[in-house]
Scaffold this motif. Structure first.
Motif, PDB file in Angstrom:
ATOM      1  N   VAL A 262      83.519   3.715  73.307  1.00 62.31           N
ATOM      2  CA  VAL A 262      82.287   3.920  72.605  1.00 62.31           C
ATOM      3  C   VAL A 262      81.407   2.542  72.663  1.00 62.31           C
ATOM      4  N   ARG A 263      80.258   2.656  73.055  1.00 63.72           N
ATOM      5  CA  ARG A 263      79.193   1.404  73.016  1.00 63.72           C
ATOM      6  C   ARG A 263      78.070   1.599  72.167  1.00 63.72           C
ATOM      7  N   ALA A 264      77.880   0.636  71.624  1.00 62.54           N
ATOM      8  CA  ALA A 264      76.659   0.644  70.481  1.00 62.54           C
ATOM      9  C   ALA A 264      75.630  -0.639  70.748  1.00 62.54           C
ATOM     10  N   ALA A 265      74.450  -0.337  70.852  1.00 58.96           N
ATOM     11  CA  ALA A 265      73.474  -1.521  71.101  1.00 58.96           C
ATOM     12  C   ALA A 265      72.326  -1.266  70.238  1.00 58.96           C
ATOM     13  N   ALA A 266      71.797  -2.759  69.766  1.00 61.42           N
ATOM     14  CA  ALA A 266      70.750  -2.749  68.793  1.00 61.42           C
ATOM     15  C   ALA A 266      69.707  -3.499  69.833  1.00 61.42           C
ATOM     16  N   GLY A 267      68.560  -3.061  69.730  1.00 63.78           N
ATOM     17  CA  GLY A 267      67.346  -3.670  70.423  1.00 63.78           C
ATOM     18  C   GLY A 267      66.049  -3.367  69.806  1.00 63.78           C
ATOM     19  N   LYS A 268      65.201  -4.291  70.266  1.00 64.04           N
ATOM     20  CA  LYS A 268      63.705  -4.121  69.696  1.00 64.04           C
ATOM     21  C   LYS A 268      62.685  -4.639  70.674  1.00 64.04           C
ATOM     22  N   MET A 269      61.562  -4.588  70.457  1.00 60.93           N
ATOM     23  CA  MET A 269      60.356  -4.917  71.219  1.00 60.93           C
ATOM     24  C   MET A 269      60.046  -6.425  70.865  1.00 60.93           C
ATOM     25  N   ASP A 270      59.818  -6.963  71.819  1.00 64.93           N
ATOM     26  CA  ASP A 270      59.328  -8.554  71.317  1.00 64.93           C
ATOM     27  C   ASP A 270      57.783  -8.726  71.387  1.00 64.93           C
ATOM     28  N   LYS A 271      57.152  -9.566  71.178  1.00 67.25           N
ATOM     29  CA  LYS A 271      55.845  -9.719  71.248  1.00 67.25           C
ATOM     30  C   LYS A 271      55.162  -9.428  72.267  1.00 67.25           C
ATOM     31  N   TYR A 272      55.679  -9.552  73.560  1.00 67.95           N
ATOM     32  CA  TYR A 272      55.098  -9.404  74.655  1.00 67.95           C
ATOM     33  C   TYR A 272      55.279  -7.873  75.166  1.00 67.95           C
ATOM     34  N   GLY A 273      55.810  -7.140  74.314  1.00 71.62           N
ATOM     35  CA  GLY A 273      55.787  -5.695  74.656  1.00 71.62           C
ATOM     36  C   GLY A 273      57.059  -5.338  75.343  1.00 71.62           C
ATOM     37  N   LYS A 274      58.219  -6.238  75.743  1.00 77.53           N
ATOM     38  CA  LYS A 274      59.415  -5.966  76.487  1.00 77.53           C
ATOM     39  C   LYS A 274      60.501  -5.641  75.549  1.00 77.53           C
ATOM     40  N   VAL A 275      61.563  -4.814  76.050  1.00 75.19           N
ATOM     41  CA  VAL A 275      62.636  -4.606  74.984  1.00 75.19           C
ATOM     42  C   VAL A 275      63.832  -5.349  75.353  1.00 75.19           C
ATOM     43  N   GLN A 276      64.093  -5.833  74.251  1.00 76.54           N
ATOM     44  CA  GLN A 276      65.340  -6.801  74.293  1.00 76.54           C
ATOM     45  C   GLN A 276      66.702  -6.344  73.728  1.00 76.54           C
ATOM     46  N   ILE A 277      67.704  -6.308  74.127  1.00 70.95           N
ATOM     47  CA  ILE A 277      68.953  -5.863  73.517  1.00 70.95           C
ATOM     48  C   ILE A 277      69.154  -7.092  72.530  1.00 70.95           C
ATOM     49  N   ILE A 278      69.520  -6.920  71.466  1.00 67.48           N
ATOM     50  CA  ILE A 278      70.039  -8.134  70.560  1.00 67.48           C
ATOM     51  C   ILE A 278      71.284  -8.168  70.368  1.00 67.48           C
ATOM     52  N   GLY A 279      72.182  -6.913  70.546  1.00 66.72           N
ATOM     53  CA  GLY A 279      73.489  -7.065  70.360  1.00 66.72           C
ATOM     54  C   GLY A 279      74.177  -5.842  71.045  1.00 66.72           C
ATOM     55  N   ILE A 280      75.280  -5.997  71.774  1.00 66.20           N
ATOM     56  CA  ILE A 280      76.376  -4.759  72.252  1.00 66.20           C
ATOM     57  C   ILE A 280      77.635  -4.918  72.096  1.00 66.20           C
ATOM     58  N   THR A 281      78.204  -3.734  71.436  1.00 63.99           N
ATOM     59  CA  THR A 281      79.506  -3.889  71.188  1.00 63.99           C
ATOM     60  C   THR A 281      80.109  -2.706  71.784  1.00 63.99           C
ATOM     61  N   SER A 282      81.302  -2.639  71.904  1.00 62.48           N
ATOM     62  CA  SER A 282      82.171  -1.607  72.482  1.00 62.48           C
ATOM     63  C   SER A 282      83.633  -1.567  71.585  1.00 62.48           C
TER      64      SER A 282
END
Length: 423
Positions: free
Chosen positions: A15-35
């Motif tokens: 099972v994998r989970a990830a947290a991400g959000k948009m940066d100020k330039y409109g690019k998606v960044q993955i802040i953390g991934i776990t399994s």
């Protein structure tokens, strides 16, 4: 929590989970991934809700420590292997007096396209519009704001077995995570690793997990076919374990670290030290390992090639993209696969910051799609808003609050809000 998008991908081994959000330039960044290791899923189907739920809980707990937030809700993936596609058409008259097409007209025509006979044990998970037609003019992606008398849609209907979907949701809900929406796995992968021109020309994605292999074919800007083979990367691991007489876990570690196919620069006389039973260390010959891996990978690739050639899409496919851990991590897999399938092959690595690994194609696609949808960005144009879908039996009582979504061009299936007190 609101600024983060949480995605969960439930596979046959992890099972994998990830947290991400948009940066100020409109690019998606993955802040953390776990399994987390999961033994409750076999070939994409939940067979043990408790085990799967515990793996989800373990994964989410680790992600909470990583990003320092409390996670109570997430988006999950719907495996393509347990789904099937139907094609249908919907037709409605434009309702406004000035004949301008509005969002309600689009909702009505998508609803009309869902009028189709389906088996009693299956349900409609969502609708993917391929094109809209206004007064006979086709190839329209976004009809809202245009004028016309008659609105049509050519759409794909996603079907899945009701009990299979129910058990998938129950596993997440039992881990005390509210499901905000569903992202169809083939489309999530396409967002993460495919280029627009590839999807237009024709491309096949080979997504090999631990116990099954899904082949997704995209052409003309749309997902056009799904094929599934009940074999995955664990069969390679099992061969290594049996032939070298080492534990399965050690065989898996050996495969991840040393497995290769085709020509390489390694010294074939190299010896690899591994742990055998009872903490005994043994020497494994690298060339022997290579022969074991090559034999099984070759067989798997011929099976994939046969499935592609037996379909009507082989000639339409201009290239192959490999994702997942079954094949994607094996050194030399691109040239080796290309020699068998007779198509250009590359390993699909997500372009999202923080997830540059073929293992993370699906989970990165979930976060990327939902992040763009939340911003209302028309980032791909490949799909339109999907109709809301009620899942029966996930909530108790009559108070069902609809989850709102601003997704205009994403692939998130709108669903009803689930209450964690279901159990």
């Amino acid at each position: 929590m609101d600024e983060y998008i949480i995605g969960i991908d439930i596979g046959s081994s992890k099972v994998r989970a990830a947290a991400g959000k948009m940066d100020k330039y409109g690019k998606v960044q993955i802040i953390g991934i776990t399994s987390a290791k999961c033994n409750g899923v076999k070939k994409g189907i939940v067979v043990d809700i408790d085990n799967t739920s515990e793996a989800v809980r373990e994964c989410i707990t680790a992600l909470e420590r990583m990003v320092d937030i409390k996670i109570k809700e997430a988006y999950i993936s719907l495996p393509g292997g347990i789904s099937e596609l139907l094609w249908n058409k919907g037709v409605v008259a434009v309702s406004s007096e000035d004949r301008e097409i509005r969002e309600n007209d689009v909702k009505r025509v998508l609803k009309a396209s869902k009028i189709v006979t389906i088996p009693s044990d299956k349900e409609i998970i969502g609708v993917i519009p391929e094109q809209y037609i206004i007064d006979g003019y086709d190839k329209i992606k976004d009809p809202i704001g245009m004028s016309g008398l008659r609105l049509e849609v050519d759409s794909q209907i996603i079907l899945a077995q009701t009990t299979v979907v129910n058990n998938l949701f129950k596993s997440v809900i039992k881990a005390e995570v509210k499901v905000l929406g569903v992202v169809f796995q083939p489309l999530a992968i396409s967002q993460a690793v495919l280029k627009d021109d590839e999807i237009q020309r024709g491309v096949a994605v080979i997504d090999m997990g631990a116990e099954c292999t899904n082949i997704y074919v995209y052409e003309g800007g749309n997902l056009t076919n799904i094929e599934t083979a009940a074999l995955g990367g664990s069969i390679i691991t099992n061969d290594i374990s049996v032939c070298l007489k080492i534990p399965f876990l050690e065989a898996e570690n050996l495969k991840i670290k040393y497995a290769s196919v085709g020509e390489d620069d390694a010294n074939y006389n190299t010896k690899i030290e591994v742990d055998a039973d009872y903490n005994n260390k043994i020497q494994v010959d690298y060339y022997t390992l290579k022969q074991i891996v090559e034999a099984r990978v070759e067989e798997l690739l011929y099976i994939i090639d046969e499935k592609l050639r037996s379909s009507e899409y082989y000639e339409k496919v201009s290239g192959i993209v490999i994702v997942g851990g079954g094949l994607g991590l094996i050194k030399g897999i691109e040239d080796f696969s290309s020699n068998i399938i007779k198509k250009p092959v590359r390993v699909g690595t997500p372009g999202t910051v923080g997830s540059s690994n073929p293992l993370y194609a699906c989970i990165a696609g979930i976060v990327k799609d939902v992040s763009y949808a939340a911003k209302g960005s028309n980032f791909s144009g490949k799909t339109e808003k999907l109709q809301e879908n009620e899942y029966k039996g996930y909530t108790k009582g009559k108070d069902k609050k609809e989850v709102k979504s601003e997704n205009k061009n994403g692939i998130v299936l709108k669903i009803k809000e689930f209450f964690t007190d279901f159990f």
